[in-house]
Design an enzyme around this catalytic site. Sequence first.
Site, mmCIF file in Angstrom:
data_model
loop_
_atom_site.group_PDB
_atom_site.id
_atom_site.type_symbol
_atom_site.label_atom_id
_atom_site.label_comp_id
_atom_site.label_asym_id
_atom_site.label_seq_id
_atom_site.Cartn_x
_atom_site.Cartn_y
_atom_site.Cartn_z
ATOM 1 N N PHE A 31 43.649 40.215 53.366
ATOM 2 C CA PHE A 31 42.823 40.690 52.262
ATOM 3 C C PHE A 31 41.369 40.349 52.556
ATOM 4 O O PHE A 31 41.021 39.205 52.825
ATOM 5 C CB PHE A 31 43.296 40.005 50.976
ATOM 6 C CG PHE A 31 42.777 40.594 49.703
ATOM 7 C CD1 PHE A 31 42.949 41.933 49.396
ATOM 8 C CD2 PHE A 31 42.154 39.786 48.771
ATOM 9 C CE1 PHE A 31 42.499 42.457 48.193
ATOM 10 C CE2 PHE A 31 41.702 40.294 47.561
ATOM 11 C CZ PHE A 31 41.878 41.638 47.267
ATOM 12 N N THR A 33 37.176 39.985 52.013
ATOM 13 C CA THR A 33 36.282 39.450 50.987
ATOM 14 C C THR A 33 35.679 40.541 50.104
ATOM 15 O O THR A 33 35.607 40.351 48.885
ATOM 16 C CB THR A 33 35.194 38.570 51.635
ATOM 17 O OG1 THR A 33 35.837 37.516 52.368
ATOM 18 C CG2 THR A 33 34.276 37.968 50.591
ATOM 19 N N VAL A 37 36.006 40.466 45.960
ATOM 20 C CA VAL A 37 34.921 40.607 44.979
ATOM 21 C C VAL A 37 35.225 41.751 44.021
ATOM 22 O O VAL A 37 35.038 41.622 42.804
ATOM 23 C CB VAL A 37 33.556 40.781 45.679
ATOM 24 C CG1 VAL A 37 32.466 41.125 44.677
ATOM 25 C CG2 VAL A 37 33.194 39.510 46.445
ATOM 26 N N LEU A 39 38.139 42.818 43.112
ATOM 27 C CA LEU A 39 39.216 42.369 42.234
ATOM 28 C C LEU A 39 38.701 41.436 41.149
ATOM 29 O O LEU A 39 39.043 41.588 39.971
ATOM 30 C CB LEU A 39 40.311 41.682 43.065
ATOM 31 C CG LEU A 39 41.510 41.148 42.294
ATOM 32 C CD1 LEU A 39 42.279 42.285 41.613
ATOM 33 C CD2 LEU A 39 42.430 40.362 43.233
ATOM 34 N N GLU A 41 35.658 41.245 39.988
ATOM 35 C CA GLU A 41 34.834 42.042 39.077
ATOM 36 C C GLU A 41 35.709 42.837 38.110
ATOM 37 O O GLU A 41 35.405 42.931 36.923
ATOM 38 C CB GLU A 41 33.932 43.008 39.850
ATOM 39 C CG GLU A 41 32.664 42.379 40.354
ATOM 40 C CD GLU A 41 31.624 43.432 40.685
ATOM 41 O OE1 GLU A 41 30.506 43.303 40.168
ATOM 42 O OE2 GLU A 41 31.945 44.370 41.443
ATOM 43 N N GLY A 60 27.580 44.007 36.958
ATOM 44 C CA GLY A 60 27.558 42.711 37.609
ATOM 45 C C GLY A 60 26.175 42.399 38.142
ATOM 46 O O GLY A 60 25.488 43.291 38.647
ATOM 47 N N HIS A 67 35.825 31.942 49.422
ATOM 48 C CA HIS A 67 37.065 32.613 49.834
ATOM 49 C C HIS A 67 37.711 31.666 50.834
ATOM 50 O O HIS A 67 37.368 31.662 52.012
ATOM 51 C CB HIS A 67 36.736 33.975 50.446
ATOM 52 C CG HIS A 67 37.922 34.838 50.671
ATOM 53 N ND1 HIS A 67 37.796 36.162 51.045
ATOM 54 C CD2 HIS A 67 39.252 34.610 50.578
ATOM 55 C CE1 HIS A 67 39.004 36.695 51.173
ATOM 56 N NE2 HIS A 67 39.899 35.765 50.902
ATOM 57 N N THR A 68 38.664 30.848 50.354
ATOM 58 C CA THR A 68 39.122 29.694 51.123
ATOM 59 C C THR A 68 40.506 29.817 51.750
ATOM 60 O O THR A 68 40.914 28.914 52.488
ATOM 61 C CB THR A 68 39.105 28.444 50.227
ATOM 62 O OG1 THR A 68 39.894 28.696 49.059
ATOM 63 C CG2 THR A 68 37.680 28.099 49.808
ATOM 64 N N ARG A 111 27.833 38.986 34.318
ATOM 65 C CA ARG A 111 27.741 40.401 33.945
ATOM 66 C C ARG A 111 26.828 40.524 32.733
ATOM 67 O O ARG A 111 26.753 39.624 31.903
ATOM 68 C CB ARG A 111 29.111 40.988 33.605
ATOM 69 C CG ARG A 111 30.072 40.941 34.785
ATOM 70 C CD ARG A 111 31.313 41.777 34.556
ATOM 71 N NE ARG A 111 31.035 43.198 34.627
ATOM 72 C CZ ARG A 111 30.839 43.873 35.757
ATOM 73 N NH1 ARG A 111 30.880 43.267 36.928
ATOM 74 N NH2 ARG A 111 30.590 45.173 35.727
#
Length: 133
Positions: A31, A33, A37, A39, A41, A60, A67-68, A111
């Site tokens: 997946f 990055t 983002v 997802l 949002e 936004g 993202h770990t 947002r």
Amino acid sequence: MLEDITVGTTATITKIVEEQECTVRGGYQIFSTPYLVLLLEAAAIEALAPFLPADQASVGTTVHVDHTAATLLGQTITATATVIEADRRRFVFSIDVKDDIDQVSTGTHERFVIDLGKFETKLTEKAGSVGAA
């Protein structure tokens, strides 16, 4: 109504990671990055949506995430956005993203609620400027 959006307002989106959302690392499709983002949002937008009339939406303005962990193609991933600050039209969300094994991401997302008519007027003016260039 905006005043009904309070600290603690939340939404969660769960999905299965699809091939078009992945990048390849070490021979595995994971997946990416940018889709992470997107997802998070979407979760924040969903949290606000029930409170907004048809002539308003949100945009936004900032995203701060770590993202770990990698999520593999086909895994289930869940993003939760929870309002941690509510100030008139400005909303800050705590972001929590997990797959079915790991904590994938944490962070914040901001947002602003906008009036669509005013926003579209500005975009029309901008589009006219771009067309004239």
